[in-house]
Design an enzyme around this catalytic site. Structure first.
Site, PDB file in Angstrom:
ATOM      1  N   ARG A 240       1.001  -1.164  -0.182  1.00 43.36           N
ATOM      2  CA  ARG A 240      -0.021  -0.069   0.003  1.00 43.36           C
ATOM      3  C   ARG A 240       0.975   1.165   0.150  1.00 43.36           C
ATOM      4  O   ARG A 240       0.601   2.507   0.592  1.00 43.36           O
ATOM      5  CB  ARG A 240      -0.908   0.087   1.292  1.00 43.36           C
ATOM      6  CG  ARG A 240      -1.855  -1.043   1.080  1.00 43.36           C
ATOM      7  CD  ARG A 240      -2.943  -1.250   0.021  1.00 43.36           C
ATOM      8  NE  ARG A 240      -3.730  -2.415   0.270  1.00 43.36           N
ATOM      9  CZ  ARG A 240      -3.277  -3.581  -0.127  1.00 43.36           C
ATOM     10  NH1 ARG A 240      -2.171  -3.690  -0.893  1.00 43.36           N
ATOM     11  NH2 ARG A 240      -4.063  -4.750  -0.119  1.00 43.36           N
TER      12      ARG A 240
ATOM     13  N   SER B  90     -10.871  -0.193   3.509  1.00 43.16           N
ATOM     14  CA  SER B  90     -10.114  -0.514   4.655  1.00 43.16           C
ATOM     15  C   SER B  90      -9.163   0.744   5.364  1.00 43.16           C
ATOM     16  O   SER B  90      -8.631   1.276   4.518  1.00 43.16           O
ATOM     17  CB  SER B  90      -8.996  -1.559   4.250  1.00 43.16           C
ATOM     18  OG  SER B  90      -9.516  -2.805   3.632  1.00 43.16           O
TER      19      SER B  90
ATOM     20  N   GLU C 189      -4.152   3.146   6.793  1.00 36.31           N
ATOM     21  CA  GLU C 189      -4.096   3.204   5.404  1.00 36.31           C
ATOM     22  C   GLU C 189      -4.658   4.580   4.669  1.00 36.31           C
ATOM     23  O   GLU C 189      -4.122   4.946   3.623  1.00 36.31           O
ATOM     24  CB  GLU C 189      -4.926   1.776   4.651  1.00 36.31           C
ATOM     25  CG  GLU C 189      -4.642   1.712   3.256  1.00 36.31           C
ATOM     26  CD  GLU C 189      -5.267   0.461   2.668  1.00 36.31           C
ATOM     27  OE1 GLU C 189      -5.761   0.221   1.621  1.00 36.31           O
ATOM     28  OE2 GLU C 189      -5.254  -0.467   3.515  1.00 36.31           O
TER      29      GLU C 189
END
Length: 338
Positions: free
Chosen positions: A164, A238, A334
């Protein structure tokens, strides 16, 4: 170029946070972008580039210039053996681009169906799901250097992809605007069905002959059943990354928590399921005012209507602290905090 003042960003972020931009405009080409940034008014002013608004949390009004990337267009730029190169404008919807490629019988992105956001954010975040990451099919991108007003091309290695992560979230953060992305897709598919519940969903669907279309639909079904639709409940997917820890630390945790959910990595480290850790701390389904943790997926923080960005952020901080206290594991957000 039309620049508006005091514009609500509520419709431009999937959390539905009602923050305000001091100045706001859109751009539909590199020329548009260059023209607006050449205006001396913005020289020393904070700048925020918006794509689909699906990976940000606005915690306050933005006292600067917000530019919405509306660069569109999808085209095949070449072939080489089994590979086909597909280029998309950064302002295209990601899921729409994936479905376009699937309709063209081009494989590689089907496991990434229904991920919210626009194409421009895909390499920035190195988005991934069900055993596939962007770096697996990424070929190159074109980006506009904000200060030097020049176009640059980045290949796979240049982007320094991580989990990520990319160079655009680290050393080159806020220096470039991604304007288009090219993917190297395959005429012959290499199916990846071993992650998550894909095989189980394919069986329930009655699929006999595996195809990229079937895998895409299975992923869509799974994501739709587990994750809230941002059009119905504000969220950014998420909110936390799955943490990676040394194998020795994992063995210690497993001795204490035998049911811990984890995945071994080629590096020798172990990836833990952040959702499981959060759920074990009692957060799943938690709600405080209009800020909450989703009832079906503890990785997802939600805005039930009138939560502020600060309230969502404060809730995330409580989640981080409780996981650290119970498991000794430091989770990372994130989502980009603005």
């Amino acid at each position: 170029m039309i620049v508006q003042e005091q514009v609500s960003l509520q419709a431009y972020n999937t959390f539905g946070i009602p923050a305000t931009a001091r100045y706001f405009s859109t751009f539909e080409s590199i020329e548009d972008l260059g023209n607006i940034l050449s205006d001396s008014r913005w020289k020393n002013m904070p700048l925020l580039i918006l794509g689909g608004g699906s990976n940000i949390l606005l915690t306050k009004d933005f006292n600067g210039l917000v530019l919405k990337n509306n660069i569109k267009g999808i085209e095949k730029t070449g072939t080489a053996g089994d590979h086909v190169y597909m280029k998309s404008g950064a302002g295209e919807n990601w899921h729409g681009f994936v479905q376009h490629c699937i309709q063209e019988n081009l494989a590689g992105l089907e496991n990434l169906s229904l991920i919210p956001g626009n194409v421009g954010a895909s390499p920035m975040q190195n988005i991934g799901a069900y055993g596939v990451e962007i770096k697996d099919t990424f070929h190159s991108l074109t980006a506009f250097h904000i200060e030097e007003r020049k176009i640059m091309t980045f290949n796979n290695a240049d982007c320094k992809f991580g989990y990520r992560e990319s160079v655009f979230k680290r050393e080159l953060k806020n220096e470039f605007v991604i304007v288009d992305v090219t993917y190297q897709l395959n005429k012959t598919p290499h199916f990846n069905t071993s992650y998550g519940a894909i095989e189980q969903e394919l069986t329930q669907m009655g699929v006999k002959d595996l195809s990229i279309q079937a895998i895409s639909q299975a992923v869509i079904n799974i994501r739709s059943s587990k994750l809230p639709n941002p059009a119905e409940i504000g969220n950014a997917g998420s909110f936390f990354k799955n943490p990676e820890i040394p194998a020795t630390q994992y063995e210690t945790l497993k001795a204490k928590f035998p049911n811990i959910v984890a995945y071994p990595l080629p590096s020798g480290h172990v990836k833990l399921a952040a959702g499981w850790l959060i759920e074990q701390c009692g957060w799943k389904g938690f709600r405080e005012g209009d800020a909450g943790v989703h009832a079906k997926q503890a990785l997802v923080l939600v805005n039930y209507g009138r939560a502020t960005g600060s309230e969502i952020y404060d809730l995330s901080s409580k989640v981080l602290a409780s996981v650290q206290e119970k498991f000794g594991v430091a989770l990372e957000r994130e989502v980009n905090i603005i």
